[in-house]
Write a protein that holds these residues in place. Sequence first.
Motif, PDB file in Angstrom:
ATOM      1  N   UNK A  58      65.840  29.367  -8.015  1.00  0.00           N
ATOM      2  CA  UNK A  58      64.673  29.744  -8.824  1.00  0.00           C
ATOM      3  C   UNK A  58      64.115  28.602  -9.636  1.00  0.00           C
ATOM      4  N   UNK A  59      62.660  28.337  -9.523  1.00  0.00           N
ATOM      5  CA  UNK A  59      62.017  27.339 -10.362  1.00  0.00           C
ATOM      6  C   UNK A  59      61.357  27.950 -11.685  1.00  0.00           C
ATOM      7  N   UNK A  60      60.926  26.983 -12.527  1.00  0.00           N
ATOM      8  CA  UNK A  60      60.314  27.733 -13.563  1.00  0.00           C
ATOM      9  C   UNK A  60      59.008  28.661 -13.192  1.00  0.00           C
ATOM     10  N   UNK A  61      58.224  27.799 -12.055  1.00  0.00           N
ATOM     11  CA  UNK A  61      57.008  28.638 -11.760  1.00  0.00           C
ATOM     12  C   UNK A  61      57.460  29.950 -10.866  1.00  0.00           C
ATOM     13  N   UNK A  62      58.528  30.245 -10.567  1.00  0.00           N
ATOM     14  CA  UNK A  62      58.832  31.469  -9.914  1.00  0.00           C
ATOM     15  C   UNK A  62      59.382  32.483 -10.988  1.00  0.00           C
ATOM     16  N   UNK A  63      59.453  32.414 -12.134  1.00  0.00           N
ATOM     17  CA  UNK A  63      60.010  33.317 -12.961  1.00  0.00           C
ATOM     18  C   UNK A  63      59.095  33.770 -14.207  1.00  0.00           C
ATOM     19  N   UNK A  64      59.184  35.060 -14.625  1.00  0.00           N
ATOM     20  CA  UNK A  64      58.041  35.483 -15.540  1.00  0.00           C
ATOM     21  C   UNK A  64      58.946  36.118 -16.464  1.00  0.00           C
ATOM     22  N   UNK A  74      62.297  40.481 -17.175  1.00  0.00           N
ATOM     23  CA  UNK A  74      62.556  39.493 -16.525  1.00  0.00           C
ATOM     24  C   UNK A  74      62.036  39.327 -14.879  1.00  0.00           C
ATOM     25  N   UNK A  75      61.262  38.645 -14.243  1.00  0.00           N
ATOM     26  CA  UNK A  75      60.896  38.753 -12.940  1.00  0.00           C
ATOM     27  C   UNK A  75      61.118  37.365 -12.314  1.00  0.00           C
ATOM     28  N   UNK A  96      63.292  38.607  -4.472  1.00  0.00           N
ATOM     29  CA  UNK A  96      62.643  38.916  -5.553  1.00  0.00           C
ATOM     30  C   UNK A  96      63.391  40.132  -6.438  1.00  0.00           C
ATOM     31  N   UNK A  97      63.144  39.699  -7.735  1.00  0.00           N
ATOM     32  CA  UNK A  97      63.832  40.851  -8.615  1.00  0.00           C
ATOM     33  C   UNK A  97      63.169  41.093  -9.911  1.00  0.00           C
ATOM     34  N   UNK A  98      63.519  42.145 -10.447  1.00  0.00           N
ATOM     35  CA  UNK A  98      63.196  42.467 -11.868  1.00  0.00           C
ATOM     36  C   UNK A  98      64.310  43.276 -12.533  1.00  0.00           C
ATOM     37  N   UNK A  99      64.583  42.625 -13.777  1.00  0.00           N
ATOM     38  CA  UNK A  99      65.633  43.059 -14.720  1.00  0.00           C
ATOM     39  C   UNK A  99      65.065  43.372 -15.980  1.00  0.00           C
ATOM     40  N   UNK A 100      65.190  44.446 -16.245  1.00  0.00           N
ATOM     41  CA  UNK A 100      64.554  45.099 -17.935  1.00  0.00           C
ATOM     42  C   UNK A 100      65.722  45.272 -18.830  1.00  0.00           C
ATOM     43  N   UNK A 101      65.351  44.916 -20.249  1.00  0.00           N
ATOM     44  CA  UNK A 101      66.333  45.012 -21.302  1.00  0.00           C
ATOM     45  C   UNK A 101      65.696  45.718 -22.261  1.00  0.00           C
ATOM     46  N   UNK A 102      66.380  46.812 -22.776  1.00  0.00           N
ATOM     47  CA  UNK A 102      65.581  47.576 -23.967  1.00  0.00           C
ATOM     48  C   UNK A 102      66.146  46.851 -25.396  1.00  0.00           C
ATOM     49  N   UNK A 103      65.026  46.330 -26.051  1.00  0.00           N
ATOM     50  CA  UNK A 103      65.418  45.622 -27.260  1.00  0.00           C
ATOM     51  C   UNK A 103      65.319  46.582 -28.379  1.00  0.00           C
ATOM     52  N   UNK A 104      66.206  46.406 -29.471  1.00  0.00           N
ATOM     53  CA  UNK A 104      66.093  47.204 -30.767  1.00  0.00           C
ATOM     54  C   UNK A 104      64.994  46.749 -31.685  1.00  0.00           C
ATOM     55  N   UNK A 105      64.383  47.660 -32.516  1.00  0.00           N
ATOM     56  CA  UNK A 105      63.431  47.248 -33.234  1.00  0.00           C
ATOM     57  C   UNK A 105      63.587  45.945 -34.104  1.00  0.00           C
ATOM     58  N   UNK A 106      62.563  45.294 -34.060  1.00  0.00           N
ATOM     59  CA  UNK A 106      62.633  44.082 -34.774  1.00  0.00           C
ATOM     60  C   UNK A 106      63.490  42.907 -33.921  1.00  0.00           C
ATOM     61  N   UNK A 109      62.089  37.601 -28.977  1.00  0.00           N
ATOM     62  CA  UNK A 109      62.506  36.482 -27.962  1.00  0.00           C
ATOM     63  C   UNK A 109      62.202  35.358 -28.649  1.00  0.00           C
ATOM     64  N   UNK A 110      63.242  34.191 -29.070  1.00  0.00           N
ATOM     65  CA  UNK A 110      63.023  33.013 -29.843  1.00  0.00           C
ATOM     66  C   UNK A 110      62.719  31.901 -28.946  1.00  0.00           C
ATOM     67  N   UNK A 111      63.335  32.099 -27.950  1.00  0.00           N
ATOM     68  CA  UNK A 111      63.050  30.793 -26.654  1.00  0.00           C
ATOM     69  C   UNK A 111      63.679  31.283 -25.534  1.00  0.00           C
ATOM     70  N   UNK A 112      63.212  30.401 -24.307  1.00  0.00           N
ATOM     71  CA  UNK A 112      63.960  30.539 -22.940  1.00  0.00           C
ATOM     72  C   UNK A 112      64.187  29.172 -22.520  1.00  0.00           C
ATOM     73  N   UNK A 113      65.306  29.081 -21.851  1.00  0.00           N
ATOM     74  CA  UNK A 113      65.629  27.848 -21.326  1.00  0.00           C
ATOM     75  C   UNK A 113      66.158  27.945 -19.654  1.00  0.00           C
TER      76      UNK A 113
END
Length: 151
Positions: A58-64, A74-75, A96-106, A109-113
Motif C-alpha cells: 500500500x502507498x500513502x495514497x491508498x491509506x486513510x 484505518x482504511x 481492501x481493509x478497514x481496521x477500527x480501534x476504540x480510543x480512551x478519552x483524551x 493521534x500525534x503522527x502517522x508514518x
Amino acid sequence: MNSIDLTPLYRNSVGFDRFANLVDSALNTESVTTAYPPYNIEVLDDNRYAITLAVAGFELSHLDIVVEKNILSVKGKKPETDEKREYLYHGIATRTFERKFHLADFVEVSRADLDKGLLTIELVKEVPEAMKPKMIEINQPAAEAIEHKVA
C-alpha cells in the motif's frame, strides 16, 4: 450470547455510559474477525502509545486515517488496475481493509508514518488541565472566631 450485568458498577459510578457501550459492543461483535492486516499495539511510556499495521504493497495514497467520536479508523484501498498477473502462489494480501480501534478519552493521534510497509500511528494521552486532579483547600474559621470570650 454472553451477557454481563453492569448494575453493580452503576451503583457507585457516574458517567461510565461509554464504558458500558464498549463492553456491550465487544460482546455483540462477531466472534470471527479478520486478522488482516496484522497489527501491534505498543506502550511507549505512561501517556504514549503506537499502533503499527503491516500494510505491504500500500502507498500513502491508498491509506486513510480518520478519528471520529473516539474511534480511530484505518482504511486501505488499492485502485483497480488493468494489469493481469499470473501467480504460482499469491501470499501477499493487498485487499481492501478497514481496521477500527476504540480510543480512551483524551487520546489523540500525534503522527502517522509509513516506512517499509509498516504504518505506525502514534497516540498521546493529554488530559486537559481542568480535568486533572486538584487539591481542594479546607478552610477553617479564623482563630479569633473560635475563641470564646469569658465574661
